[in-house]
Scaffold this active site. Sequence first.
Site, PDB file in Angstrom:
ATOM      1  N   LYS A  36       0.811  -1.221   0.000  1.00 31.03           N
ATOM      2  CA  LYS A  36       0.000   0.000   0.000  1.00 31.03           C
ATOM      3  C   LYS A  36       0.842   1.267   0.000  1.00 31.03           C
ATOM      4  O   LYS A  36       0.394   2.306  -0.466  1.00 31.03           O
ATOM      5  CB  LYS A  36      -0.970   0.006   1.168  1.00 31.03           C
ATOM      6  CG  LYS A  36      -0.293   0.160   2.506  1.00 31.03           C
ATOM      7  CD  LYS A  36      -1.311   0.085   3.632  1.00 31.03           C
ATOM      8  CE  LYS A  36      -0.630   0.316   4.955  1.00 31.03           C
ATOM      9  NZ  LYS A  36      -1.143  -0.533   6.018  1.00 31.03           N
ATOM     10  N   ARG A 131      -7.234   0.163  16.689  1.00 37.21           N
ATOM     11  CA  ARG A 131      -7.722   0.415  15.353  1.00 37.21           C
ATOM     12  C   ARG A 131      -8.653  -0.770  15.069  1.00 37.21           C
ATOM     13  O   ARG A 131      -9.578  -0.977  15.834  1.00 37.21           O
ATOM     14  CB  ARG A 131      -6.582   0.592  14.330  1.00 37.21           C
ATOM     15  CG  ARG A 131      -7.068   1.366  13.093  1.00 37.21           C
ATOM     16  CD  ARG A 131      -5.982   1.550  12.032  1.00 37.21           C
ATOM     17  NE  ARG A 131      -5.582   0.294  11.417  1.00 37.21           N
ATOM     18  CZ  ARG A 131      -4.646   0.191  10.474  1.00 37.21           C
ATOM     19  NH1 ARG A 131      -4.021   1.258  10.027  1.00 37.21           N
ATOM     20  NH2 ARG A 131      -4.335  -0.990   9.964  1.00 37.21           N
TER      21      ARG A 131
HETATM   22  C1  LIG Z   1      -0.272  -1.181   6.690  1.00 34.61           C
HETATM   23  C2  LIG Z   1      -0.540  -2.477   7.307  1.00 34.61           C
HETATM   24  C3  LIG Z   1       0.476  -3.412   7.420  1.00 34.61           C
HETATM   25  C4  LIG Z   1       1.916  -3.112   6.997  1.00 34.61           C
HETATM   26  O1  LIG Z   1       2.469  -2.130   7.821  1.00 34.61           O
HETATM   27  P1  LIG Z   1       3.997  -1.691   7.671  1.00 34.61           P
HETATM   28  O2  LIG Z   1       4.231  -0.788   8.799  1.00 34.61           O
HETATM   29  O3  LIG Z   1       4.110  -1.013   6.341  1.00 34.61           O
HETATM   30  O4  LIG Z   1       4.799  -2.926   7.721  1.00 34.61           O
HETATM   31  C5  LIG Z   1       0.167  -4.639   7.964  1.00 34.61           C
HETATM   32  N1  LIG Z   1      -1.086  -4.926   8.377  1.00 34.61           N
HETATM   33  C6  LIG Z   1      -2.090  -4.042   8.284  1.00 34.61           C
HETATM   34  C7  LIG Z   1      -3.432  -4.436   8.768  1.00 34.61           C
HETATM   35  C8  LIG Z   1      -1.847  -2.788   7.757  1.00 34.61           C
HETATM   36  O5  LIG Z   1      -2.856  -1.901   7.695  1.00 34.61           O
END
Ligand SMILES: *Cc1c(COP(=O)(O)O)cnc(C)c1O
Length: 352
Positions: A36, A131
Amino acid sequence: MATPRLEIHLDRITHNARQLAALCASKGIGIAAVTKGVCGSPEIGAALVQSGVQVLADSRLANLRRMREAGIAAQYMLTRSPKLSEVEQVVQFADVSLNTEMQVVRQLARHAARQGKVHGVIWMVELGDLREGLPKRAVADAAGETLSLPGVELAGIGTNLGCFSGIKPTQGKMLELSEIAVSIQERFGVKLKVVSGGNSANYEWLVSTSNVGLINQLRIGEAILLGRETLYRRPIPELYTDAFTLVAEVIECQLKPSAPDGEVALDAFGHVPHVEDRGWRWRVILALGEQDTATSAIRPRIEAEILGATSDHLVLDMADRSLAVGAEVAFDVRYEALLRAMTSPYVLKVHL
Ligand SMILES: *Cc1c(COP(=O)(O)O)cnc(C)c1O
């Protein structure tokens, strides 16, 4: 070459993914690579798969779709809880999703059954970061109902810490998740394929733990892309922190007073600027602004201080050094800056 541009060293991303995958594998943990931060870039997705990653994960369905339609062979995971209004497409473009609402899972099941598919459901557990996630006491019942629905498979459980409230994924939290997995397995006589322990914030836990319990997956984005863990943004040994370079062009360089002249009111973004008088300085304007990146999350690779930015102008204090109009200035990017630059249509992406 055109500016602003984001130069992307695919080989550095591949290297980072390989190193982290090997580290995880040494503890019996697999990686879902999270794309993402790079808008589901097919070039980067392909590089990740080439490095041996089998699961590509993204918060946006449009990004999963983009990579899938580019023909990248992987298992696709949707990390943000599916919208009720998009369940049909979720089943179409994601193989597995992270979930927190039973009514959404029921609809996923209905559409998957209709499309002749089995969609993987991972239930997210709330362990303190506040969250996404079901309360601990509600997870087993959700898992049980999932087992009874045609069209979905109870793929596992997971948690996400270190994001919204910055809560550390400690050994205690990981064992808590593990225990929930154990109790679901015992109660329903099943084996959970996935116990997904977290994200790049789990790095410290990963390297220090001698007991991962049932945790067998981490979903990792930033650590692969930028080579840093995310609790303290420390560089991870042997990883590249410079896989991305943002390059912008000088459009003005003038010797100017550092203190503005006139009565002070609000600036372009509604703040009252506070300026320190440092006398006359070389002041550079770059054709780069908030529309291109998060200017508070970039750092010039030359000696210069960022004084501020508006939508389209970045102002640098160069002290007694001038720069030529037309010269290029390179920047390191932090996560917010990477995200915005990847999302901005004004920033050219160049894969190296
Ligand atoms: C964004 C996200 C990740 C990855 O997070 P990083 O800090 O980029 O490793 C993993 N799990 C969820 C649910 C996320 O929203």
